[in-house]
Design a protein around this motif. Structure first.
Motif, PDB file in Angstrom:
ATOM      1  N   GLU A   1      14.375  -4.335   4.990  1.00  0.00           N
ATOM      2  CA  GLU A   1      15.495  -3.168   5.429  1.00  0.00           C
ATOM      3  C   GLU A   1      15.630  -2.239   4.117  1.00  0.00           C
ATOM      4  N   GLU A   2      15.750  -2.673   2.878  1.00  0.00           N
ATOM      5  CA  GLU A   2      15.939  -2.349   1.626  1.00  0.00           C
ATOM      6  C   GLU A   2      14.666  -1.208   1.468  1.00  0.00           C
ATOM      7  N   MET A   3      13.394  -1.963   1.861  1.00  0.00           N
ATOM      8  CA  MET A   3      12.283  -1.046   1.594  1.00  0.00           C
ATOM      9  C   MET A   3      12.312   0.108   2.474  1.00  0.00           C
ATOM     10  N   MET A   4      12.573   0.000   3.863  1.00  0.00           N
ATOM     11  CA  MET A   4      12.610   0.921   4.822  1.00  0.00           C
ATOM     12  C   MET A   4      13.835   2.003   4.216  1.00  0.00           C
ATOM     13  N   ASP A   5      14.712   1.713   3.792  1.00  0.00           N
ATOM     14  CA  ASP A   5      15.729   2.723   3.241  1.00  0.00           C
ATOM     15  C   ASP A   5      15.184   3.494   2.177  1.00  0.00           C
ATOM     16  N   PHE A   6      14.600   2.787   1.286  1.00  0.00           N
ATOM     17  CA  PHE A   6      13.843   3.492   0.224  1.00  0.00           C
ATOM     18  C   PHE A   6      12.665   4.398   0.878  1.00  0.00           C
TER      19      PHE A   6
ATOM     20  N   GLU B   1       0.917  -1.437  -0.052  1.00  0.00           N
ATOM     21  CA  GLU B   1       0.022   0.027   0.058  1.00  0.00           C
ATOM     22  C   GLU B   1       0.925   1.139   0.081  1.00  0.00           C
ATOM     23  N   LYS B   2       1.968   1.330   0.858  1.00  0.00           N
ATOM     24  CA  LYS B   2       2.791   2.348   0.747  1.00  0.00           C
ATOM     25  C   LYS B   2       3.398   2.652  -0.413  1.00  0.00           C
ATOM     26  N   LEU B   3       3.981   1.404  -1.139  1.00  0.00           N
ATOM     27  CA  LEU B   3       4.467   1.687  -2.515  1.00  0.00           C
ATOM     28  C   LEU B   3       3.565   2.224  -3.346  1.00  0.00           C
ATOM     29  N   GLU B   4       2.410   1.821  -3.372  1.00  0.00           N
ATOM     30  CA  GLU B   4       1.485   2.285  -4.265  1.00  0.00           C
ATOM     31  C   GLU B   4       1.356   3.814  -4.050  1.00  0.00           C
TER      32      GLU B   4
END
Length: 126
Positions: free
Chosen positions: A116-121, A34-37
């Motif tokens: 971790e990668e998504m949180m950095d993004f 949802e956050k990516l959308e």
């Protein structure tokens, strides 16, 4: 028989714990999706769009892996419920348990790497 009952009880506890954890991770992936959308609906550079698509693909793959692991847990639980308590513990159940344990360990490591990668993004684009 008591030893086998205790062993199966411990095995059931592990499987129930893993199922709860997998359910949580599945819901967590929905939240990240949802956050990516939400980020995708904004105007960002092409690099962000590529990263969003990459994360969305990895989320789909992870959800499929979660579903398979949950299915394996359910199958193991079904085997526990129909276990013959008079049968000796022959290592078969333990061997199957260790394979699932290793797969869970690998999955959890990959899950937290992705998270971790998504949180950095998210830190970069929110």
């Amino acid at each position: 028989m008591i030893v086998k009952a205790n062993y199966l009880s411990d095995l059931k506890f592990n499987l129930d714990t893993w199922k709860r954890e997998l359910r949580f991770h599945f819901d967590e992936m929905d939240t990240f999706e949802e956050k990516l959308e939400e980020i995708a609906s904004r105007e960002y550079d092409k690099r962000a769009t590529i990263m969003i698509e990459n994360f969305q693909n990895r989320i789909m793959i992870e959800k499929a892996a979660i579903s398979k692991l949950k299915h394996r847990c359910r199958n193991k639980l079904a085997n526990i419920y129909k276990a013959d308590y008079n049968e000796n513990i022959d290592g078969r159940l333990q061997g199957e348990q260790n394979m699932l344990k290793d797969d869970m360990r690998t999955y959890i490591k990959l899950h937290y790497d992705l998270k971790e990668e998504m949180m950095d993004f998210f830190r970069q684009y929110l």
